[in-house]
Design a protein around this motif. Structure first.
Motif, short mmCIF file in Angstrom:
data_model
loop_
_atom_site.label_atom_id
_atom_site.label_comp_id
_atom_site.label_asym_id
_atom_site.label_seq_id
_atom_site.Cartn_x
_atom_site.Cartn_y
_atom_site.Cartn_z
N VAL A 144 42.16 -44.53 132.85
CA VAL A 144 43.56 -44.82 132.55
C VAL A 144 43.67 -45.56 131.23
O VAL A 144 44.49 -45.22 130.37
CB VAL A 144 44.20 -45.64 133.69
N GLN A 145 42.82 -46.58 131.07
CA GLN A 145 42.87 -47.38 129.86
C GLN A 145 42.46 -46.56 128.63
O GLN A 145 42.92 -46.84 127.53
CB GLN A 145 41.97 -48.61 130.01
N HIS A 146 41.61 -45.55 128.83
CA HIS A 146 41.17 -44.71 127.71
C HIS A 146 42.36 -44.03 127.05
O HIS A 146 42.51 -44.04 125.83
CB HIS A 146 40.16 -43.68 128.23
N GLU A 147 43.23 -43.43 127.87
CA GLU A 147 44.43 -42.78 127.32
C GLU A 147 45.39 -43.81 126.76
O GLU A 147 45.93 -43.65 125.66
CB GLU A 147 45.11 -41.96 128.42
N ARG A 148 45.62 -44.87 127.51
CA ARG A 148 46.56 -45.89 127.05
C ARG A 148 46.06 -46.56 125.77
O ARG A 148 46.85 -46.87 124.88
CB ARG A 148 46.77 -46.94 128.15
N GLU A 188 46.52 -47.72 120.15
CA GLU A 188 45.94 -47.81 118.81
C GLU A 188 46.79 -47.09 117.77
O GLU A 188 46.96 -47.56 116.65
CB GLU A 188 44.52 -47.22 118.82
N ILE A 189 47.34 -45.94 118.15
CA ILE A 189 48.23 -45.21 117.25
C ILE A 189 49.46 -46.06 116.94
O ILE A 189 49.86 -46.21 115.79
CB ILE A 189 48.65 -43.86 117.86
N TRP A 190 50.05 -46.61 117.99
CA TRP A 190 51.26 -47.42 117.82
C TRP A 190 50.97 -48.67 116.98
O TRP A 190 51.72 -48.96 116.04
CB TRP A 190 51.80 -47.83 119.20
N LYS A 221 45.83 -31.31 114.03
CA LYS A 221 46.42 -31.19 115.37
C LYS A 221 45.68 -32.12 116.35
O LYS A 221 45.32 -31.72 117.47
CB LYS A 221 46.40 -29.74 115.86
N SER A 222 45.48 -33.34 115.92
CA SER A 222 44.71 -34.32 116.70
C SER A 222 45.36 -34.60 118.05
O SER A 222 46.60 -34.71 118.14
CB SER A 222 44.59 -35.62 115.91
N LEU A 223 44.53 -34.75 119.07
CA LEU A 223 45.02 -34.96 120.43
C LEU A 223 44.50 -36.26 121.01
O LEU A 223 43.41 -36.73 120.66
CB LEU A 223 44.58 -33.80 121.33
N THR A 224 45.27 -36.83 121.94
CA THR A 224 44.81 -37.97 122.73
C THR A 224 43.87 -37.45 123.82
O THR A 224 43.76 -36.23 124.01
CB THR A 224 46.00 -38.68 123.39
N TRP A 257 49.67 -34.50 121.54
CA TRP A 257 49.55 -34.61 120.08
C TRP A 257 49.65 -36.06 119.64
O TRP A 257 50.63 -36.76 119.97
CB TRP A 257 50.65 -33.81 119.40
N LYS A 258 48.69 -36.51 118.84
CA LYS A 258 48.77 -37.86 118.28
C LYS A 258 49.96 -37.99 117.33
O LYS A 258 50.54 -39.07 117.21
CB LYS A 258 47.47 -38.20 117.53
N LEU A 259 50.30 -36.91 116.67
CA LEU A 259 51.43 -36.94 115.73
C LEU A 259 52.72 -37.38 116.43
O LEU A 259 53.52 -38.13 115.87
CB LEU A 259 51.62 -35.57 115.09
N ARG A 260 52.91 -36.91 117.64
CA ARG A 260 54.12 -37.28 118.40
C ARG A 260 54.16 -38.78 118.64
O ARG A 260 55.20 -39.43 118.46
CB ARG A 260 54.14 -36.54 119.74
N HIS A 261 53.04 -39.36 119.03
CA HIS A 261 53.01 -40.80 119.29
C HIS A 261 53.13 -41.60 117.99
O HIS A 261 53.68 -42.70 117.98
CB HIS A 261 51.73 -41.16 120.05
N PHE A 262 52.64 -41.03 116.92
CA PHE A 262 52.78 -41.67 115.60
C PHE A 262 54.25 -41.77 115.24
O PHE A 262 54.73 -42.84 114.82
CB PHE A 262 52.01 -40.85 114.57
N TYR A 263 54.99 -40.69 115.41
CA TYR A 263 56.43 -40.73 115.13
C TYR A 263 57.16 -41.68 116.07
O TYR A 263 58.07 -42.41 115.64
CB TYR A 263 57.04 -39.33 115.23
#
Length: 353
Positions: free
Chosen positions: A35-39, A44-46, A72-75, A80-86
């Protein structure tokens, strides 16, 4: 002699229990780690994005967003990491008492400063449009149309027009970004334009990024009954988008889109998409299996268990819980997990009446 024998009996009874406790603790550590791996990946992105915004390090922000976009980096869960970046860029705050409107205005100014420094930045241009829409929403309010005054509606429409104009002006360099397309179809939906035009823009977006989740989520919102669509429309667009991908990606997108339907349409009343929409459990299940083959995280396994429960597939639900994967924090509604645990068994299902 008797006392020694009794002691050995007690010891033999205690030892397996201790082993069970040890195994349970290890399993809990594994669950927590997954769980913590995804979070952690999302956090980290945020943290990085917000830190760089506050530093006005536009060059590094541009480098990271370009990297996420191009690769097209993924968690770990396949998002998509791009989505969380935005999402991070649209959430920066300078103080706890900064109002929603003040924050949107400040972020727009920062994005314009970014675009001035890097005039062909897709990310800065998209962020400007996003913050214009945010300002429109804060002044309109988030209630139904019946609760919005004429003045609020006029202000909102003006911000939607400005956001779309920003996107159109940046199209020559920003259309490489799937979030540009996401923002464009959002403004088209809010304008209430012709469905054919919306479809055209959506398909253009999907040609660029067929697995970009916000595009699918936007389509789900557009074809909800409250936007003039229907359950049949939802199912048709979901099948259409899924069919645009290769077989495995198509299965995953079908599942992800019905996850989006469940999040848009459900509430704590626990409306069931397998009863109240045309979601096909056999296809949703195939999508989860394809997703887990690539991204076998606790995040995705709990989603699978939640939907198996909703579909009344006790056999799949039991198989998943035997892997000791359940994590209440990952369920849409905590009460749902408790309901599901009460009925688990082949052919059984929780009541939604």
């Amino acid at each position: 002699m008797k006392s020694i024998f009794s002691f050995l009996l007690i010891l033999s009874a205690i030892t397996p229990l201790s082993a069970q406790q040890e195994n349970a603790e290890k399993n809990l550590q594994i669950i927590e780690g997954n769980v913590q791996h995804e979070r952690r990946a999302r956090r980290e992105i945020w943290d990085e994005a917000q830190h760089l915004v506050l530093k006005r390090d536009f060059s590094e922000l541009e480098r990271i967003s370009t990297l996420y976009r191009n690769e097209k980096s993924l968690t770990p869960s396949g998002d998509w990491k791009l989505r969380h970046f935005y999402n991070a860029l649209a959430s920066t705050k300078t103080s706890f008492d900064e109002s929603e409107l003040e924050g949107a205005r400040r972020r727009e100014r920062v994005a314009r400063e970014w675009l001035e420094k890097i005039p062909t930045s897709p990310t800065a241009s998209v962020l400007i449009a996003s913050e214009l829409l945010a300002q429109g929403w804060t002044q309109r309010g988030y209630g139904p149309g019946s609760s919005v005054s004429d003045k609020q509606a006029r202000i909102f429409r003006a911000f939607v027009r400005d956001a779309k104009a920003q996107l159109v002006a940046s199209a020559s360099y920003a259309k490489v970004d799937p979030e540009w397309h996401h923002m464009m179809i959002e403004t088209m939906m809010l304008e209430g334009g012709p469905v054919d035009e919306y479809f055209g823009a959506l398909h253009q977006a999907l040609n660029l990024a067929p697995t970009y989740i916000p595009l699918a989520a936007s389509a789900v919102r557009r074809f909800q009954p409250k936007w003039g669509g229907s359950i049949d429309d939802l199912d048709a667009i979901i099948n259409s988008i899924a069919s645009r991908n290769n077989v495995e990606d198509g299965k995953i997108m079908y599942t992800r889109m019905y996850i989006a339907v469940s999040r848009e349409l459900t509430s704590p009343a626990m409306t069931n998409i397998f009863r109240d929409s045309k979601a096909d459990w056999s296809k949703v299940k195939e999508g989860f299996e394809a997703l887990l083959a690539r991204h076998p995280t606790l995040w995705n396994k709990n989603l699978f268990a939640e939907f198996a429960c909703d579909a009344g597939d006790g056999e799949t639900f039991e198989r998943l819980i035997k892997e000791n994967i359940l994590e209440e924090r990952l369920w849409a509604y905590n009460s749902r997990l408790r309901v599901c645990l009460n009925w688990a068994g082949p052919g059984a299902g929780p009541s939604n009446d």
